[in-house]
Design an enzyme around this catalytic site. Structure first.
Site, PDB file in Angstrom:
ATOM      1  CE  LYS A  25      17.800   2.770  -3.436  1.00  0.00           C
ATOM      2  NZ  LYS A  25      17.081   3.974  -3.941  1.00  0.00           N
ATOM      3  CB  CYS A 121       4.684  17.010  -7.217  1.00  0.00           C
ATOM      4  SG  CYS A 121       6.538  16.856  -6.890  1.00  0.00           S
ATOM      5  NE  ARG A 403      14.845   6.612   1.246  1.00  0.00           N
ATOM      6  CZ  ARG A 403      14.654   7.486   0.294  1.00  0.00           C
ATOM      7  NH1 ARG A 403      14.935   8.680   0.472  1.00  0.00           N
ATOM      8  NH2 ARG A 403      14.239   7.167  -1.033  1.00  0.00           N
TER       9      ARG A 403
END
Ligand code: EPU
Length: 447
Positions: A25, A121, A403
């Protein structure tokens, strides 16, 4: 996958047999982004159909790429000649921070990139300050006045980039931007994870000029253009680690003919130190683990490659919960990556946390419980613990599992485990009540 989905794991017999690995991944995500450096149709094989990969595909589509994903065959074709946009929206960015990896290629292609900020952020602060600081050194200016980060560069220029920490993402982003930047860009203290090498290999196939020198220095000589590629993604060392650990925790034996042992050295060393037998194939390809019945405690610290990978820290900890003696696991890469400890404790593990260290006293048994996955690798740790635990384990938060892994539940089941992805938590409660549970603590832990 509905929110209420869960994974039901039953105490399993020995996990044994031989298994193929899907592509990594963390290699494929950045390689997909790197296709933005080309104009034309590229073909990637061994591509996992995990949710993060699907998100990255969506990102490419929103930029205008034409995508054909043959998920069953794990073949991904992307035509980037139609890419005309440089905006990555919050919907994609919030779901997957790896979207930041589109910034370098977009800057190289258009001289501009508008990217939503990951999880609130501010500029210059974690977790993308290393990316931004060093893009600035390459001539990029940033405007944060909108609710996204607007990056502009009339012309990217080469520089000597010194990373204060070998960040994987920052290294990858700078390499990609530098491939089309005239002149020589040097990255000192670069990350050299196998996935970074894989990216470099793909870029070289596209026509990029990149050299690696000791110590941890990457030298990129910009070229005028890059061309589409056909490329097979490297086998996932983290899926390999999960399967070896499944054999280790259940006392089984697993062979992974494609696994690249040289990308997992310290991890394999620790498994041997526990007493497991590790057999490596010719040229370092292929790993077999034959589990010891009497695993011993081992201690380690996570570190950038070639150290012990942070992504195998939590799965390894699950296995150490049942090892004889006391193990000390120190997480040095991420600040807050011990959340799985609380869940393992629900299963009967004896673990104490002191700052970034987990002190694990091996126990004889773990017990099935209702647990929550907090990140991709924590989900793996809990599934592994569930395979060895007495009774049934119900894991929610499984979007983390989907995921990061494609079909690992099926692979574990094929090897003798019982790992089922189910639709609703109500059913899980039912199943949990019916199942054999450990102590009353485990039953209470559902709340
Ligand atoms: N960091 C900063 N500022 C930055 C970038 C990173 O402070 O600008 C910090 C991070 O907060 C972290 C450390 O540096 O504490 C290392 O982060 P790094 O940039 O190396 O990680 P990453 O590129 O964000 C990739 C993988 C992670 C893996 C790490 C470390 C991808 C998509 N993700 O993340 O994978 O843990 O490298 O090897 O490649 C996973 O697959 O579960 C996963 C989290």
């Amino acid at each position: 996958m509905p929110d209420r989905a869960y994974i039901a794991i039953e105490h399993s017999q020995e996990i044994s047999g031989s298994m193929e690995l899907i592509g990594a991944k963390n290699a494929v995500l950045v390689i997909i982004a790197s296709l933005l450096l080309t104009r034309g149709k590229s073909r990637l094989t061994n591509v996992p159909a995990s949710d993060d990969v699907l998100q990255m595909i969506k990102l490419m589509q929103t930029l205008g790429a034409e995508v054909f994903f043959y998920a069953q065959e794990h073949v991904l074709e992307i035509d980037t000649s139609t890419v005309t946009k440089w905006h990555v929206g919050a919907d994609i960015m919030k779901k997957m921070r790896a979207s930041i990896l589109a910034m370098g290629p977009l800057l190289a292609r258009f001289g501009k990139a508008d990217v939503a900020l990951p999880g609130g952020c501010a500029i210059g602060e974690r977790p993308i300050d290393y990316h931004l600081k060093n893009f600035k050194k390459m001539g990029v200016s940033f405007d944060e006045s909108a609710d996204y980060l607007s990056a502009r560069a009339e012309l990217l220029h080469p520089n000597r980039i010194v990373l204060e920490y070998p960040s994987v993402g920052a290294t990858e982003n700078i390499i990609m931007a530098a491939t089309l930047t005239p002149g020589i860009t040097t990255i000192i203290n670069a990350a050299l994870e196998p996935e970074v090498y894989n990216l470099i290999e793909v870029l070289r196939h596209m026509g990029a000029r990149i050299n690696i020198e000791a110590p941890a220095t990457i030298i990129i000589e910009g070229v005028a253009s890059l061309h589409p590629v056909e490329y097979a993604i490297i086998p996932d060392r983290l899926e390999a680690g999960a399967l070896l650990l499944a054999a280790a925790i259940t006392g089984g034996s697993v062979s992974l003919p494609q696994a690249q042992a040289y990308s997992m050295d310290v991890f394999l060393l620790k498994l041997e130190e526990m007493g497991h037998e590790i057999i490596i194939g010719p040229q370092g390809i292929g790993i077999t683990l034959k589990a010891t019945k009497y695993p011993k405690a081992v201690s380690f610290k996570t570190a950038p490659y070639p150290g012990f990978p942070t992504d195998l820290q939590s799965p390894m900890m699950a296995v150490l919960c049942l090892a004889e003696g006391t193990s000390i696991v120190e997480e040095t890469v991420f600040e807050n990556r011990l959340l799985h400890v609380r869940e393992l404790q629900k299963m009967g593990a004896q673990i104490k946390v002191e700052h970034n260290k987990a002190i694990i006293h091996g126990v004889e048994k773990l017990y099935g419980a209702s647990v929550i996955a907090t990140d991709i690798r924590a989900s793996c740790a809990l599934v592994l613990a569930g395979l060895a635990a007495q009774g049934s384990t119900i894991m929610t938060g499984i979007h983390h599992w989907t995921r990061g892994y494609e079909g690992l539940d099926q692979k574990l089941t094929l090897l003798g485990g019982s790992v089922k992805v189910c639709a609703s938590h109500d059913d899980a409660e039912l199943l949990y009540t019916k199942s054999e549970t450990g102590t009353s603590d485990q039953v209470m832990s559902r709340n």
